[in-house]
Design a protein around this motif. Structure first.
Motif, PDB file in Angstrom:
ATOM      1  N   CYS A  89       0.863  -1.171   0.056  1.00 37.65           N
ATOM      2  CA  CYS A  89      -0.151  -0.024   0.151  1.00 37.65           C
ATOM      3  C   CYS A  89       0.856   1.312   0.081  1.00 37.65           C
ATOM      4  O   CYS A  89       0.431   2.203  -0.062  1.00 37.65           O
ATOM      5  CB  CYS A  89      -0.956  -0.136   1.251  1.00 37.65           C
ATOM      6  N   CYS A  95      -3.161   0.130  -5.823  1.00 39.04           N
ATOM      7  CA  CYS A  95      -4.524   0.379  -5.851  1.00 39.04           C
ATOM      8  C   CYS A  95      -4.751   1.816  -6.518  1.00 39.04           C
ATOM      9  O   CYS A  95      -5.018   2.875  -5.982  1.00 39.04           O
ATOM     10  CB  CYS A  95      -5.819   0.491  -4.470  1.00 39.04           C
ATOM     11  N   TYR A 100     -10.565   3.874  -4.621  1.00 38.01           N
ATOM     12  CA  TYR A 100     -10.103   2.511  -3.771  1.00 38.01           C
ATOM     13  C   TYR A 100      -8.955   3.069  -2.851  1.00 38.01           C
ATOM     14  O   TYR A 100      -8.321   3.996  -2.667  1.00 38.01           O
ATOM     15  CB  TYR A 100      -9.324   1.438  -4.584  1.00 38.01           C
ATOM     16  N   CYS A 102      -6.289   1.147  -0.501  1.00 42.22           N
ATOM     17  CA  CYS A 102      -5.566  -0.079  -0.025  1.00 42.22           C
ATOM     18  C   CYS A 102      -5.354  -0.521   1.433  1.00 42.22           C
ATOM     19  O   CYS A 102      -5.082   0.363   2.283  1.00 42.22           O
ATOM     20  CB  CYS A 102      -4.205   0.314  -0.646  1.00 42.22           C
ATOM     21  N   LYS A 103      -5.658  -1.877   1.553  1.00 44.03           N
ATOM     22  CA  LYS A 103      -5.573  -2.414   2.930  1.00 44.03           C
ATOM     23  C   LYS A 103      -4.678  -3.434   2.845  1.00 44.03           C
ATOM     24  O   LYS A 103      -4.656  -4.398   2.086  1.00 44.03           O
ATOM     25  CB  LYS A 103      -6.810  -2.927   3.408  1.00 44.03           C
ATOM     26  N   ASN A 104      -3.431  -3.226   3.663  1.00 45.26           N
ATOM     27  CA  ASN A 104      -2.326  -4.081   3.561  1.00 45.26           C
ATOM     28  C   ASN A 104      -2.772  -5.360   4.397  1.00 45.26           C
ATOM     29  O   ASN A 104      -3.343  -5.367   5.439  1.00 45.26           O
ATOM     30  CB  ASN A 104      -0.992  -3.742   4.078  1.00 45.26           C
ATOM     31  N   GLN A 105      -2.313  -6.546   3.761  1.00 43.36           N
ATOM     32  CA  GLN A 105      -2.621  -7.874   4.649  1.00 43.36           C
ATOM     33  C   GLN A 105      -1.068  -8.720   4.444  1.00 43.36           C
ATOM     34  O   GLN A 105      -0.474  -8.432   3.931  1.00 43.36           O
ATOM     35  CB  GLN A 105      -3.780  -8.654   4.003  1.00 43.36           C
ATOM     36  N   SER A 108      -0.079  -9.867   1.019  1.00 41.01           N
ATOM     37  CA  SER A 108      -0.889  -9.314   0.020  1.00 41.01           C
ATOM     38  C   SER A 108      -1.528  -8.121   0.429  1.00 41.01           C
ATOM     39  O   SER A 108      -1.044  -7.469   1.469  1.00 41.01           O
ATOM     40  CB  SER A 108      -2.030 -10.418  -0.471  1.00 41.01           C
ATOM     41  N   PHE A 109      -2.537  -7.698  -0.430  1.00 39.17           N
ATOM     42  CA  PHE A 109      -3.352  -6.435  -0.088  1.00 39.17           C
ATOM     43  C   PHE A 109      -4.571  -6.589  -0.717  1.00 39.17           C
ATOM     44  O   PHE A 109      -4.880  -7.525  -1.488  1.00 39.17           O
ATOM     45  CB  PHE A 109      -2.584  -5.220  -0.422  1.00 39.17           C
ATOM     46  N   GLU A 110      -5.469  -5.719  -0.242  1.00 34.35           N
ATOM     47  CA  GLU A 110      -6.818  -5.681  -0.696  1.00 34.35           C
ATOM     48  C   GLU A 110      -7.314  -4.166  -1.036  1.00 34.35           C
ATOM     49  O   GLU A 110      -6.886  -2.993  -0.191  1.00 34.35           O
ATOM     50  CB  GLU A 110      -7.856  -6.099   0.238  1.00 34.35           C
ATOM     51  N   CYS A 111      -8.058  -3.886  -2.077  1.00 38.11           N
ATOM     52  CA  CYS A 111      -8.529  -2.619  -2.539  1.00 38.11           C
ATOM     53  C   CYS A 111      -9.975  -2.856  -2.176  1.00 38.11           C
ATOM     54  O   CYS A 111     -10.777  -3.321  -2.796  1.00 38.11           O
ATOM     55  CB  CYS A 111      -8.425  -2.515  -4.025  1.00 38.11           C
ATOM     56  N   ILE A 112     -10.282  -1.518  -1.551  1.00 37.16           N
ATOM     57  CA  ILE A 112     -11.675  -1.555  -0.686  1.00 37.16           C
ATOM     58  C   ILE A 112     -12.093  -0.029  -1.288  1.00 37.16           C
ATOM     59  O   ILE A 112     -11.481   0.769  -1.411  1.00 37.16           O
ATOM     60  CB  ILE A 112     -11.459  -1.437   0.849  1.00 37.16           C
TER      61      ILE A 112
END
Length: 325
Positions: A89, A95, A100, A102-105, A108-112
Motif C-alpha cells: 500500500c 490500488c 479505492y 489499499c488495505k495491507n494484509q 498481500s493487499f486488498e483494494c476496498i
C-alpha cells in the motif's frame, strides 16, 4: 543379457545395462543413497514433518539431497530465514484509482471501495460522467523543486481519476505569489460529479510517495479572479465548480452572449411599465380627489341649531347674560 530386466534400481531411477552389468542414475530429490547410487534410496526430506522446520514460517523450504534452501513466500522479503511482510500500500499503483483504499494484509493487499454509494452496492463509482465539469484550484509545494510540477500533477491525477480527470493548467504566479515563492497554483478540471475534497483526499494519501510537501484544494471564484467570460451587461455569479452569466438576475446566458432583449419583448415591457405607473399613481390620486369633493359637499350643507345670541334683542341678552359689574 539385459541386466536391467529385473528393474534393480529404485523406482523412478533410470537403469543402464552394459556388459551384463547395470548402473543406476541419481536418487530423486528428498532422498539419499547408502551404497550404490540409485540402487537403494532413502527418504531424507529435511523440510518434512519428521524434521524441525529449518526456514522462517513465511518461507518455502526446498529439500535437495543432504541440503535444503529457504525462499520467502510472495508478498514477503528476506533471506528465507527472516521474512518481513511487504506493505504494497506504500505504492499508489497497488490500488491506482482514487476511489479505492489499499488495505495491507500478510503477504498481500486488498483494494476496498473508499466512497461506495449505498444505492450501488455492487459497483464503486462506476457510473458514466454527467454533463459539464468542475474547475478547482490546487496549490502545491514540491519537496523536489527541480521537477516539472504540471507534468507530475497531470500524471498523478490521470492515474488516480482516469476518466474523471479532464485537464489541468498552471496558473502564472506573477513573481512568486502571495503564498510564497515555492507555492505553485493549478487549475484542475474534473467531471461534475467529482467534488474538491475527493481530489484533496487522494493527493494527501499519495503525497509522501510523490514528494508533495503541502497542498490545498478549493473552489475557484472565477468572478473574483476575473476568469469568467460573461458578455456585455451580463452579471457573473460564482457557483460550485464553475460560474453563471446572468441577465436581469434571472436569465442565464452562455459563453460570450450579451444581455440583448428582443424589441418585441422590450415594447411589451415598456407597455407593462406604463400601465403599472397609471394604476399605481392614477387610481390613488383619483380616490383622493373624490374624498376631497365629498368633504366640500358635506361642509356646504351643514345647519346650525340653537339660539344665536347676536340675533336676539338687547334687553333679552342682558337678562339672560347680566354684565359682571
Amino acid at each position: 543379457a539385459d541386466a536391467c530386466l529385473g528393474k534393480p534400481c529404485f523406482r523412478g531411477v533410470q537403469c543402464n545395462s552394459q556388459s551384463g552389468q547395470f548402473t543406476c542414475g541419481q536418487c530423486p530429490n528428498n532422498t539419499i543413497t547408502n551404497g550404490i547410487e540409485g540402487y537403494k534410496c532413502f527418504d531424507h526430506d529435511v523440510c518434512g514433518p519428521l524434521f524441525p522446520f529449518p526456514c522462517h514460517k513465511d518461507a518455502e523450504c526446498r529439500s535437495t539431497k543432504l541440503n535444503h534452501s529457504c525462499t520467502c513466500k510472495p508478498g514477503f522479503t528476506g533471506d528465507g530465514h527472516n521474512c518481513t511482510d511487504i506493505n504494497e500500500c506504500t505504492k499508489p499503483e497497488s490500488c491506482a484509482n482514487a476511489k479505492y483504499e489499499c488495505k495491507n494484509q500478510a503477504g498481500s493487499f486488498e483494494c476496498i471501495c473508499r466512497y461506495q454509494n449505498s444505492k450501488d452496492s455492487k459497483g464503486c463509482g462506476d457510473s458514466p460522467n454527467p454533463p459539464g465539469y468542475n474547475l478547482f484550484n490546487v496549490t502545491l509545494t514540491w519537496k523536489n523543486k527541480g521537477i516539472n510540477g504540471l507534468t507530475e500533477l497531470r500524471d498523478i491525477l490521470t492515474s488516480g481519476f482516469s476518466n474523471k480527470f479532464y485537464n489541468t493548467t498552471q496558473k502564472d504566479r506573477g513573481g512568486g505569489g502571495a503564498s510564497g515563492p515555492d507555492v505553485e497554483e493549478y487549475r484542475v478540471a474534473v467531471s461534475s460529479d467529482t467534488p474538491h475534497w475527493y481530489i484533496r483526499d487522494y493527493l494527501t494519501r499519495v503525497s509522501s510517495y510523490y514528494n508533495i510537501n503541502s497542498l490545498d484544494v478549493d473552489d475557484v471564484d472565477e468572478c473574483r479572479a476575473k476568469e469568467a467570460q460573461c458578455g456585455f451587461m451580463a452579471l457573473c455569479m460564482n457557483t460550485y465548480g464553475g460560474y453563471r452569466c446572468v441577465c436581469n438576475d434571472t436569465a442565464d446566458v452562455h459563453g460570450s452572449q450579451s444581455c440583448v432583449v428582443d424589441r418585441v419583448e422590450a415594447t411589451g415591457t415598456q407597455r407593462n411599465l406604463v400601465l403599472g405607473l397609471v394604476l399605481g399613481i392614477g387610481i390613488p390620486l383619483l380616490i383622493l380627489l373624490l374624498l376631497a369633493a365629498l368633504a366640500c359637499i358635506c361642509c356646504s350643507r351643514k345647519t346650525i341649531t340653537g339660539d344665536l345670541p347676536d340675533m336676539m334683542p338687547d334687553y333679552i341678552q342682558e337678562k339672560c347674560n347680566p354684565p359682571p359689574f
